[in-house]
Design a protein around this motif. Structure first.
Motif, PDB file in Angstrom:
ATOM      1  N   LEU A   1     -37.230  29.457  84.335  1.00 52.93           N
ATOM      2  CA  LEU A   1     -37.033  29.855  82.946  1.00 52.93           C
ATOM      3  C   LEU A   1     -36.116  28.858  82.252  1.00 52.93           C
ATOM      4  O   LEU A   1     -35.082  28.481  82.799  1.00 52.93           O
ATOM      5  N   PRO A   2     -36.469  28.433  81.036  1.00 54.84           N
ATOM      6  CA  PRO A   2     -35.540  27.578  80.285  1.00 54.84           C
ATOM      7  C   PRO A   2     -34.246  28.351  80.038  1.00 54.84           C
ATOM      8  O   PRO A   2     -34.269  29.580  79.935  1.00 54.84           O
ATOM      9  N   PRO A   3     -33.107  27.629  79.911  1.00 54.62           N
ATOM     10  CA  PRO A   3     -31.811  28.318  79.813  1.00 54.62           C
ATOM     11  C   PRO A   3     -31.704  29.276  78.631  1.00 54.62           C
ATOM     12  O   PRO A   3     -30.994  30.278  78.702  1.00 54.62           O
ATOM     13  N   TRP A   4     -32.394  29.005  77.522  1.00 53.18           N
ATOM     14  CA  TRP A   4     -32.296  29.879  76.347  1.00 53.18           C
ATOM     15  C   TRP A   4     -32.947  31.240  76.578  1.00 53.18           C
ATOM     16  O   TRP A   4     -32.646  32.205  75.865  1.00 53.18           O
ATOM     17  N   ARG A   5     -33.819  31.329  77.579  1.00 52.42           N
ATOM     18  CA  ARG A   5     -34.496  32.619  77.799  1.00 52.42           C
ATOM     19  C   ARG A   5     -33.497  33.717  78.178  1.00 52.42           C
ATOM     20  O   ARG A   5     -33.609  34.867  77.738  1.00 52.42           O
ATOM     21  N   ASP A   6     -32.507  33.366  79.001  1.00 55.13           N
ATOM     22  CA  ASP A   6     -31.524  34.369  79.422  1.00 55.13           C
ATOM     23  C   ASP A   6     -30.645  34.780  78.233  1.00 55.13           C
ATOM     24  O   ASP A   6     -30.315  35.962  78.071  1.00 55.13           O
ATOM     25  N   LEU A   7     -30.290  33.812  77.391  1.00 49.92           N
ATOM     26  CA  LEU A   7     -29.469  34.125  76.207  1.00 49.92           C
ATOM     27  C   LEU A   7     -30.238  35.026  75.246  1.00 49.92           C
ATOM     28  O   LEU A   7     -29.691  35.978  74.682  1.00 49.92           O
ATOM     29  N   LEU A   8     -31.509  34.733  75.088  1.00 48.08           N
ATOM     30  CA  LEU A   8     -32.345  35.548  74.200  1.00 48.08           C
ATOM     31  C   LEU A   8     -32.508  36.960  74.778  1.00 48.08           C
ATOM     32  O   LEU A   8     -32.427  37.955  74.050  1.00 48.08           O
ATOM     33  N   ARG A   9     -32.679  37.039  76.075  1.00 45.86           N
ATOM     34  CA  ARG A   9     -32.826  38.358  76.709  1.00 45.86           C
ATOM     35  C   ARG A   9     -31.566  39.191  76.520  1.00 45.86           C
ATOM     36  O   ARG A   9     -31.631  40.362  76.160  1.00 45.86           O
ATOM     37  N   ARG A  10     -30.412  38.539  76.709  1.00 45.26           N
ATOM     38  CA  ARG A  10     -29.150  39.287  76.570  1.00 45.26           C
ATOM     39  C   ARG A  10     -28.943  39.740  75.126  1.00 45.26           C
ATOM     40  O   ARG A  10     -28.463  40.843  74.873  1.00 45.26           O
TER      41      ARG A  10
ATOM     42  N   ARG B 248     -45.715  32.641  79.307  1.00 48.30           N
ATOM     43  CA  ARG B 248     -45.174  31.650  80.252  1.00 48.30           C
ATOM     44  C   ARG B 248     -43.694  31.524  79.927  1.00 48.30           C
ATOM     45  O   ARG B 248     -43.222  32.086  78.951  1.00 48.30           O
ATOM     46  N   PRO B 249     -42.940  30.737  80.722  1.00 50.91           N
ATOM     47  CA  PRO B 249     -41.512  30.617  80.431  1.00 50.91           C
ATOM     48  C   PRO B 249     -41.220  30.207  78.982  1.00 50.91           C
ATOM     49  O   PRO B 249     -40.236  30.659  78.400  1.00 50.91           O
ATOM     50  N   ALA B 250     -42.072  29.370  78.398  1.00 50.97           N
ATOM     51  CA  ALA B 250     -41.814  28.937  77.019  1.00 50.97           C
ATOM     52  C   ALA B 250     -43.052  29.158  76.146  1.00 50.97           C
ATOM     53  O   ALA B 250     -43.391  28.313  75.313  1.00 50.97           O
ATOM     54  N   ALA B 251     -43.708  30.275  76.327  1.00 52.95           N
ATOM     55  CA  ALA B 251     -44.857  30.614  75.467  1.00 52.95           C
ATOM     56  C   ALA B 251     -44.859  32.115  75.244  1.00 52.95           C
ATOM     57  O   ALA B 251     -44.721  32.891  76.206  1.00 52.95           O
ATOM     58  N   LEU B 252     -44.984  32.515  73.992  1.00 54.03           N
ATOM     59  CA  LEU B 252     -44.963  33.950  73.689  1.00 54.03           C
ATOM     60  C   LEU B 252     -46.238  34.364  72.963  1.00 54.03           C
ATOM     61  O   LEU B 252     -46.934  33.545  72.373  1.00 54.03           O
ATOM     62  N   ASP B 253     -46.507  35.662  73.052  1.00 61.25           N
ATOM     63  CA  ASP B 253     -47.723  36.216  72.461  1.00 61.25           C
ATOM     64  C   ASP B 253     -47.405  37.096  71.260  1.00 61.25           C
ATOM     65  O   ASP B 253     -46.456  37.890  71.289  1.00 61.25           O
ATOM     66  N   LEU B 254     -48.236  36.947  70.234  1.00 64.36           N
ATOM     67  CA  LEU B 254     -48.210  37.808  69.059  1.00 64.36           C
ATOM     68  C   LEU B 254     -49.643  38.281  68.845  1.00 64.36           C
ATOM     69  O   LEU B 254     -50.584  37.620  69.288  1.00 64.36           O
ATOM     70  N   LEU B 255     -49.782  39.395  68.161  1.00 65.45           N
ATOM     71  CA  LEU B 255     -51.124  39.876  67.835  1.00 65.45           C
ATOM     72  C   LEU B 255     -51.253  39.993  66.332  1.00 65.45           C
ATOM     73  O   LEU B 255     -50.321  40.440  65.654  1.00 65.45           O
TER      74      LEU B 255
ATOM     75  N   VAL C 104     -62.504  46.400  72.032  1.00 65.02           N
ATOM     76  CA  VAL C 104     -61.597  45.401  71.427  1.00 65.02           C
ATOM     77  C   VAL C 104     -62.246  44.891  70.126  1.00 65.02           C
ATOM     78  O   VAL C 104     -63.354  44.382  70.167  1.00 65.02           O
ATOM     79  N   PRO C 105     -61.553  45.041  69.000  1.00 65.10           N
ATOM     80  CA  PRO C 105     -62.161  44.567  67.742  1.00 65.10           C
ATOM     81  C   PRO C 105     -62.301  43.048  67.747  1.00 65.10           C
ATOM     82  O   PRO C 105     -61.434  42.341  68.265  1.00 65.10           O
ATOM     83  N   GLU C 106     -63.380  42.591  67.130  1.00 66.81           N
ATOM     84  CA  GLU C 106     -63.604  41.141  67.067  1.00 66.81           C
ATOM     85  C   GLU C 106     -62.445  40.432  66.367  1.00 66.81           C
ATOM     86  O   GLU C 106     -62.101  39.303  66.694  1.00 66.81           O
ATOM     87  N   HIS C 107     -61.842  41.129  65.398  1.00 68.20           N
ATOM     88  CA  HIS C 107     -60.778  40.480  64.623  1.00 68.20           C
ATOM     89  C   HIS C 107     -59.385  40.682  65.215  1.00 68.20           C
ATOM     90  O   HIS C 107     -58.404  40.392  64.534  1.00 68.20           O
ATOM     91  N   LEU C 108     -59.303  41.182  66.458  1.00 66.99           N
ATOM     92  CA  LEU C 108     -57.990  41.173  67.131  1.00 66.99           C
ATOM     93  C   LEU C 108     -57.724  39.722  67.540  1.00 66.99           C
ATOM     94  O   LEU C 108     -58.441  39.157  68.370  1.00 66.99           O
ATOM     95  N   LEU C 109     -56.710  39.123  66.931  1.00 66.12           N
ATOM     96  CA  LEU C 109     -56.421  37.709  67.194  1.00 66.12           C
ATOM     97  C   LEU C 109     -55.136  37.597  68.002  1.00 66.12           C
ATOM     98  O   LEU C 109     -54.091  38.110  67.589  1.00 66.12           O
ATOM     99  N   LEU C 110     -55.251  36.937  69.146  1.00 62.51           N
ATOM    100  CA  LEU C 110     -54.067  36.662  69.971  1.00 62.51           C
ATOM    101  C   LEU C 110     -53.488  35.320  69.524  1.00 62.51           C
ATOM    102  O   LEU C 110     -54.195  34.313  69.512  1.00 62.51           O
ATOM    103  N   LEU C 111     -52.217  35.352  69.158  1.00 59.27           N
ATOM    104  CA  LEU C 111     -51.519  34.099  68.827  1.00 59.27           C
ATOM    105  C   LEU C 111     -50.592  33.776  69.984  1.00 59.27           C
ATOM    106  O   LEU C 111     -49.585  34.464  70.187  1.00 59.27           O
ATOM    107  N   ARG C 112     -50.952  32.781  70.736  1.00 59.98           N
ATOM    108  CA  ARG C 112     -50.073  32.328  71.827  1.00 59.98           C
ATOM    109  C   ARG C 112     -49.334  31.098  71.317  1.00 59.98           C
ATOM    110  O   ARG C 112     -49.956  30.086  70.980  1.00 59.98           O
ATOM    111  N   LEU C 113     -48.021  31.202  71.265  1.00 60.76           N
ATOM    112  CA  LEU C 113     -47.218  30.107  70.726  1.00 60.76           C
ATOM    113  C   LEU C 113     -46.540  29.366  71.869  1.00 60.76           C
ATOM    114  O   LEU C 113     -45.738  29.953  72.608  1.00 60.76           O
ATOM    115  N   ALA C 114     -46.891  28.101  72.015  1.00 59.51           N
ATOM    116  CA  ALA C 114     -46.263  27.245  73.029  1.00 59.51           C
ATOM    117  C   ALA C 114     -45.055  26.596  72.362  1.00 59.51           C
ATOM    118  O   ALA C 114     -45.193  25.874  71.366  1.00 59.51           O
ATOM    119  N   LEU C 115     -43.859  26.870  72.900  1.00 63.48           N
ATOM    120  CA  LEU C 115     -42.626  26.456  72.231  1.00 63.48           C
ATOM    121  C   LEU C 115     -42.182  25.068  72.666  1.00 63.48           C
ATOM    122  O   LEU C 115     -42.278  24.712  73.841  1.00 63.48           O
TER     123      LEU C 115
END
Ligand SMILES: Cc1cc2nc3c(=O)[nH]c(=O)nc-3n(C[C@H](O)[C@H](O)[C@H](O)COP(=O)(O)O)c2cc1C
Length: 191
Positions: free
Chosen positions: A8-17, A54-61, A149-160
Motif C-alpha cells: 500500500l502506498p504510504p498515504w493509504r494508511d493516513l487516508l484510512r485513519r 488496487r492499492p492506488a485505484a478506486l472505484d466510483l459508480l 445490471v442496467p446498461e447505463h451503470l458505469l464503473l469509474l475506475r480511477l488509477a491515481l
C-alpha cells in the motif's frame, strides 16, 4: 513466478485513519470528482466512494447517461477532493479514468451492482439524469436484489498518479505530496 500484491502506498494508511475518525457517518464516503467538459470548462460533483480496486485505484459508480460520463469520454484526467472534517484533512487525488476490458468491466459492474442496497440501486432505474423533468416519469424507490445490471451503470475506475494531503491540525499546517512516478515517496510542501 509468485505474484506478491503491491504494497500500500504510504498515504493509504493516513487516508484510512482520517476516514476512521468519521465513524459510521456516510460523509466519510463522500468525495468530490472534478472533470473537464468538452468545452474545456471545469465540472465538479459529489460521489460515493465504492472501494479500492488496487492499492492506488478506486472505484466510483455513476450513470453512463450523465454529463460526467461525457466529460470523461473526452478527457480521462480527473481530480478528486476528499474532505475528512473530523480529521481536519483534505486529500486531493489526481489520476485517470482507466478503461477495463469488456469481460472484466462486466464482472466488476455485476459485483458492485449486487453489493448495492435496493434503495442504492434505485437511481439507476430513474430516467436520464440532467434532462427536463417529464410529468409522470417513473422514479422507483428501490430495485430488487435480482434486478438485472442496467446498461447505463458505469464503473469509474480511477488509477491515481498523485495524492496531496493538507492537515490543518498541527501548527503550521502539514502539507505533503506523493507521486506514483517517484515510488510514492513523501514530499513535504509548504502549506
Ligand atoms: C451525497 C451525495 C452522493 C452522491 N453520490 C453519487 C454517486 O455515487 N454517483 C453518482 O453518479 N452521483 C452521485 N451523486 C449525484 C452527483 O453529485 C451529481 O449530481 C450527478 O451524478 C450528476 O452529475 P453530472 O451531471 O455532473 O454528471 C451524489 C450526490 C450527493 C449529494
Amino acid at each position: 513466478m509468485t505474484a506478491f500484491p503491491d504494497p500500500l502506498p504510504p498515504w493509504r494508511d493516513l487516508l484510512r485513519r482520517a476516514r476512521d475518525r468519521e465513524g459510521r457517518a456516510p460523509q466519510g464516503r463522500w468525495l468530490q470528482l472534478a472533470t473537464v467538459a468538452r468545452d474545456g470548462t471545469p465540472r465538479v460533483r459529489t460521489l460515493v466512494f465504492r472501494g479500492w480496486a488496487r492499492p492506488a485505484a478506486l472505484d466510483l459508480l455513476t450513470d453512463g447517461r450523465s454529463g460526467k460520463a461525457d466529460d470523461l469520454a473526452g478527457q480521462a484526467a480527473v481530480e478528486v477532493c476528499w474532505l475528512l472534517p473530523r480529521a481536519r484533512s483534505q486529500f486531493r487525488l489526481r489520476g485517470q479514468r482507466q478503461r477495463l476490458d469488456p469481460e472484466r468491466d462486466h464482472k466488476e459492474r455485476e459485483r458492485h451492482w449486487r453489493a448495492l442496497s435496493p434503495s442504492g440501486r434505485a437511481v439507476w432505474g430513474w430516467p436520464t439524469p440532467g434532462v427536463p423533468l417529464q410529468a409522470g416519469a417513473p422514479f422507483p424507490a428501490e430495485l430488487p436484489d435480482d434486478a438485472p445490471v442496467p446498461e447505463h451503470l458505469l464503473l469509474l475506475r480511477l488509477a491515481l498518479e498523485q495524492v496531496e494531503l493538507l492537515d490543518l491540525r498541527p501548527h503550521p499546517h502539514h502539507r505533503c505530496r506523493w507521486r506514483a512516478a517517484t515510488g510514492w515517496q513523501e514530499e513535504p510542501l509548504n502549506p
